[in-house]
Design a protein around this motif. Structure first.
Motif, PDB file in Angstrom:
ATOM      1  N   VAL A 231      29.406 -62.760   7.671  1.00 33.24           N
ATOM      2  CA  VAL A 231      28.893 -61.750   6.577  1.00 33.24           C
ATOM      3  C   VAL A 231      28.445 -62.451   5.140  1.00 33.24           C
ATOM      4  CG1 VAL A 231      29.022 -59.589   5.549  1.00 33.24           C
ATOM      5  CG2 VAL A 231      29.984 -59.825   7.908  1.00 33.24           C
ATOM      6  N   SER A 232      27.114 -62.192   4.918  1.00 37.29           N
ATOM      7  CA  SER A 232      26.861 -63.381   3.872  1.00 37.29           C
ATOM      8  C   SER A 232      27.693 -63.013   2.427  1.00 37.29           C
ATOM      9  CB  SER A 232      25.342 -63.267   3.583  1.00 37.29           C
ATOM     10  OG  SER A 232      24.974 -61.916   3.145  1.00 37.29           O
ATOM     11  N   LYS A 233      27.789 -63.833   1.576  1.00 36.75           N
ATOM     12  CA  LYS A 233      28.674 -63.816   0.272  1.00 36.75           C
ATOM     13  C   LYS A 233      27.808 -62.866  -0.740  1.00 36.75           C
ATOM     14  CE  LYS A 233      32.260 -65.480  -1.758  1.00 36.75           C
ATOM     15  NZ  LYS A 233      32.278 -65.087  -3.160  1.00 36.75           N
ATOM     16  N   GLY A 234      26.511 -63.131  -0.408  1.00 45.53           N
ATOM     17  CA  GLY A 234      25.502 -62.036  -1.307  1.00 45.53           C
ATOM     18  C   GLY A 234      25.760 -60.762  -1.101  1.00 45.53           C
ATOM     19  N   GLN A 235      26.151 -60.236   0.159  1.00 39.94           N
ATOM     20  CA  GLN A 235      26.155 -58.742   0.655  1.00 39.94           C
ATOM     21  C   GLN A 235      27.337 -58.171  -0.135  1.00 39.94           C
ATOM     22  OE1 GLN A 235      25.072 -57.354   4.449  1.00 39.94           O
ATOM     23  NE2 GLN A 235      24.204 -59.353   4.935  1.00 39.94           N
ATOM     24  N   ILE A 236      28.307 -59.139  -0.032  1.00 42.65           N
ATOM     25  CA  ILE A 236      29.665 -59.008  -0.355  1.00 42.65           C
ATOM     26  C   ILE A 236      29.479 -58.728  -2.186  1.00 42.65           C
ATOM     27  CG2 ILE A 236      32.175 -59.717  -1.018  1.00 42.65           C
ATOM     28  CD1 ILE A 236      31.692 -60.817   1.991  1.00 42.65           C
ATOM     29  N   LEU A 237      28.808 -59.445  -2.751  1.00 45.46           N
ATOM     30  CA  LEU A 237      28.492 -59.331  -4.181  1.00 45.46           C
ATOM     31  C   LEU A 237      27.828 -58.137  -4.552  1.00 45.46           C
ATOM     32  CD1 LEU A 237      27.379 -63.142  -5.503  1.00 45.46           C
ATOM     33  CD2 LEU A 237      29.670 -61.915  -5.823  1.00 45.46           C
ATOM     34  N   ALA A 238      26.892 -57.966  -3.706  1.00 48.97           N
ATOM     35  CA  ALA A 238      25.990 -56.738  -3.991  1.00 48.97           C
ATOM     36  C   ALA A 238      26.870 -55.413  -3.886  1.00 48.97           C
ATOM     37  CB  ALA A 238      24.963 -56.510  -2.948  1.00 48.97           C
ATOM     38  N   ALA A 239      27.796 -55.263  -2.996  1.00 50.95           N
ATOM     39  CA  ALA A 239      28.608 -54.281  -2.502  1.00 50.95           C
ATOM     40  C   ALA A 239      29.574 -54.069  -4.127  1.00 50.95           C
ATOM     41  CB  ALA A 239      29.616 -54.371  -1.396  1.00 50.95           C
ATOM     42  N   ARG A 240      30.132 -55.265  -4.379  1.00 49.66           N
ATOM     43  CA  ARG A 240      30.873 -55.134  -5.536  1.00 49.66           C
ATOM     44  C   ARG A 240      30.033 -54.728  -6.815  1.00 49.66           C
ATOM     45  NH1 ARG A 240      33.697 -60.973  -5.249  1.00 49.66           N
ATOM     46  NH2 ARG A 240      34.932 -60.535  -3.207  1.00 49.66           N
TER      47      ARG A 240
END
Lengths: 223, 219, 244
Positions: free
Chosen positions: A110-119
């Protein structure tokens, strides 16, 4: 022809044992693997080391040895298992190493970017895990888990060696009275084939039906 | 701990003898399997309808059935139609046929991941299809296949232990032999496991070294 | 009170100083564009403001409240939207769910209300008709417009744009800039990092020129783009002259 008909019902009955072995081992494997994978991805340094050593070691030892250690080795320490239980423990623990690898890979895919976006939306770490990471990791896991299922199914035949009356041992019993190894072992092979092939087909049809663009089935690899 | 070391050292000469067979089985099978795999993969990608049908059936049947059943068919069943193999030969044949099917899949996957434009470019230069496969597609595909190949070799080393069940005196069989004499099942099997572990760690390390050496940027 | 105050912000990774002390302020409804060479800390600065990266020093105040020392980072992030260069849409969710997940799960709106908010914002970016599509079925420009709608749906006080058009094919840049123009006109407070100079001239109330972790100079578009005071600014802009 007579032998074929009389054997098929006996073989199909022991196929039940083979499937039970498979399902029980996969289940045990999944439970252990979840802890191992979470430990490897989110744990502190020590947990990571322990989980990784467990995974690597278990993957590097032949399943036959693991089975023999549990079935023949443990009694010398006073712990005795039924053949079926010993087989499930061996297949399950070995599978947990592969499954943890699958889960870990899926979590990290799961891409790091999506985790950043969720945060950035204000989600807490727990919300990020359950709404973004986990649902995607599950989907990434489906194809490799199906593969793992067929690997365990095929390896249940090795439980033959510690006396579990699964498909292959049942076949061997019939061979010892009928002296028709070619027919009987080919029947065994055909039954295994139908189950593995059927499982793969079923999952890939189901996957297509519930597919999300961008999550196409990947190539199947041997463990 | 001391007890384990004592038992292990006592068993070691036998185990090492067995290890020789184990490695022999694995080496021969991976190499023969590679030949089969190459041939099958090329048939599946570039072959005609018939070749494609046969090679696909071979791959699917092998992958859909347990290795142990394949071994039993070759060792116990073929004599029924007059074909006899020694345990060692039967094992090598089973493992090679089995590995060939898996290697075919890895090679096919790698060949197909080499972009289509490469084939077009090669043919446009006047190469024959076979030249293009040999000079352009394969050199790229085989590099991509190397990690799977490591896995395959590790897999074979582990699964040669099944040869014990038809009577090949490989590592597993030697362990069983020693253990059934001294009744130290746990310690002997732990020793056997340890040897497999060392061998497999060494192989993995060696392959990753080779992989780094032959890496081409971007391929 | 200013909407956003950044005071002496610093960030380093080990020995490497990325941001060496940055201070600026933003009024409500203001649009600020940050320009400067690649690798000078512009993106890191945005990341710090949203606390996706923890700064090593300085203060960030949103409506006078310290973002860095806030008890709940999540609460602060709800008020600061972010749009990413690589879109970072949630691949397993439809367009509608991508936009709805914030109001639904973070703000805990009812499903009906969250859907309404999501659809309103999708309409603002012109994608209400694609609400059932998955990210993999969209063009880059459409993805970025969904990214903007997702940020808008949280009804933030400020949106940070991290090079929103840099990953797009040239022909898709226009639709995204158009949406941003409309937002600026509608009074949204926006802090934008971009290399689109003519867009910056159009949209910005103020332009900040950053280099090597410092703010070199700031002012109106007219001042920065046409009459820069500093030599460094002139040098940087000269690279864009021939093109635009």
């Amino acid at each position: 022809m007579q032998l074929f008909l009389s054997s098929i019902s006996i073989l199909l009955k022991s196929t039940g044992t083979t499937v039970e072995l498979t399902v029980a081992s996969i289940f045990l494997g999944t439970v252990v693997a979840i802890f191992v994978a979470l430990g490897q991805v989110y744990g502190n340094l020590w947990i990571k080391i322990v989980a990784t050593v467990y995974e690597r070691t278990t993957r590097s030892i032949p399943i036959l040895i693991i089975m023999f250690m549990i079935f023949f080795g443990f009694p010398s320490m006073g712990i005795r298992f039924e053949p079926f239980v010993a087989a499930v423990l061996a297949l399950g623990l070995r599978s947990s190493a592969y499954q943890s690898q699958i889960f870990r890979g899926s979590l990290l895919a799961v891409s790091k970017g999506q985790i950043l976006a969720a945060r950035s939306l204000g989600m807490t770490e727990i919300q990020v895990f359950f709404h973004v990471t986990f649902p995607q990791a599950i989907r990434f896991s489906i194809a490799p888990l199906t593969n793992e299922f067929t690997i365990v199914l095929k390896d249940t035949s090795i439980a033959y060696a510690i006396g579990v009356t699964e498909l292959l041992r049942e076949g061997t019993y019939i061979v010892s009275t009928s002296y028709e190894p070619l027919l009987i072992y080919s029947m065994c092979a055909a039954i295994y084939f139908v189950i593995t092939f059927g499982t793969n087909k079923f999952v890939s049809i189901a996957e297509k039906k519930f597919s999300i663009p961008g999550y196409e089935i990947r190539g199947v690899e041997r463990a | 701990m001391n007890h384990f070391i004592f038992i292990f050292i006592q068993a070691l000469p036998f185990l090492l003898k067995g290890l020789e067979f184990t490695l022999e089985l694995a080496f021969i099978s991976i190499i023969v399997g590679f030949g089969i795999g190459m041939f099958t993969a090329i048939e599946r990608v570039y072959g005609g309808k018939l070749a494609y049908g046969f090679s696909t059936a071979y791959v699917e049947i092998i992958r859909g059935t347990p290795l142990l059943v394949q071994l039993f068919i070759i060792y116990f069943s073929l004599p029924q139609i007059g074909i006899h193999f020694s345990p060692l030969v039967a094992s090598v044949i089973s493992f090679s046929l089995n590995s060939g099917a898996y290697q075919a899949e890895y090679i096919r996957g790698a060949m197909q991941s080499v972009e289509k434009g490469q084939m077009k470019a090669a043919i446009s230069m006047g190469m024959t299809k076979w030249q293009a496969i040999r000079l352009v597609i394969m050199p790229q595909a085989l590099r991509k296949v190397l990690p799977s190949w490591t896995n395959e070799f590790v897999y074979l080393v582990k699964y040669t232990s099944l040869a014990y069940l038809v009577g090949v005196p490989e590592l597993m069989a030697q362990g069983e032999f020693v253990a059934s004499r001294n009744f130290e099942f746990m310690d002997v099997f732990l020793g056997v496991a340890l040897i497999y572990l060392m061998v497999i760690l060494t192989i993995t390390w060696a392959f990753s070294f080779v992989e780094k050496r032959i890496k081409i940027p971007g391929v | 009170m200013k909407l956003l105050e950044v005071r002496n912000l610093k960030k380093n990774y080990g020995e490497k100083e990325i941001i060496k002390g940055i201070s600026f302020e933003m009024e409500k409804r203001e649009t600020i564009v940050v320009i400067g060479p690649s690798g000078t800390g512009k993106s890191t600065m945005l990341s710090c403001i949203n606390m996706l990266t923890r700064p090593n020093g300085g203060e960030i105040l949103l409506n006078g409240q310290d973002v860095v020392k806030a008890k709940s980072v999540e609460k602060m992030r709800q008020k600061i939207g972010m749009v990413f260069q690589e879109f970072n849409l949630f691949n397993h969710l439809t367009v509608l769910d991508n936009v709805r997940i914030g109001p639904l799960k973070v703000k805990k709106l009812s499903k009906g209300d969250a859907t309404k908010v999501a659809l309103e914002n999708l309409m603002k970016v012109g994608l209400d008709s694609r609400s059932e599509a998955y990210p993999a079925e969209l063009s880059g420009g459409q993805k970025q417009r969904v990214g903007i709608a997702r940020a808008l749906a949280m009804e933030p006080e400020l949106i940070l744009f991290d090079e929103p058009t840099s990953a797009l094919d040239p022909e898709l840049v226009g639709e995204v800039l158009e949406v941003m123009r409309k937002l600026a006109k509608g009074g949204m407070t926006m802090l934008i990092v971009t290399h689109e100079m003519s867009f910056a001239r159009d949209i910005a109330d103020r332009i900040i020129f950053m280099e090597n972790g410092y703010i070199v100079e700031q002012g109106t578009p007219e001042k920065i783009l046409s009459h820069p005071e500093k030599e460094r600014t002139r040098q940087f802009l000269s690279k864009f002259r021939s093109g635009s």
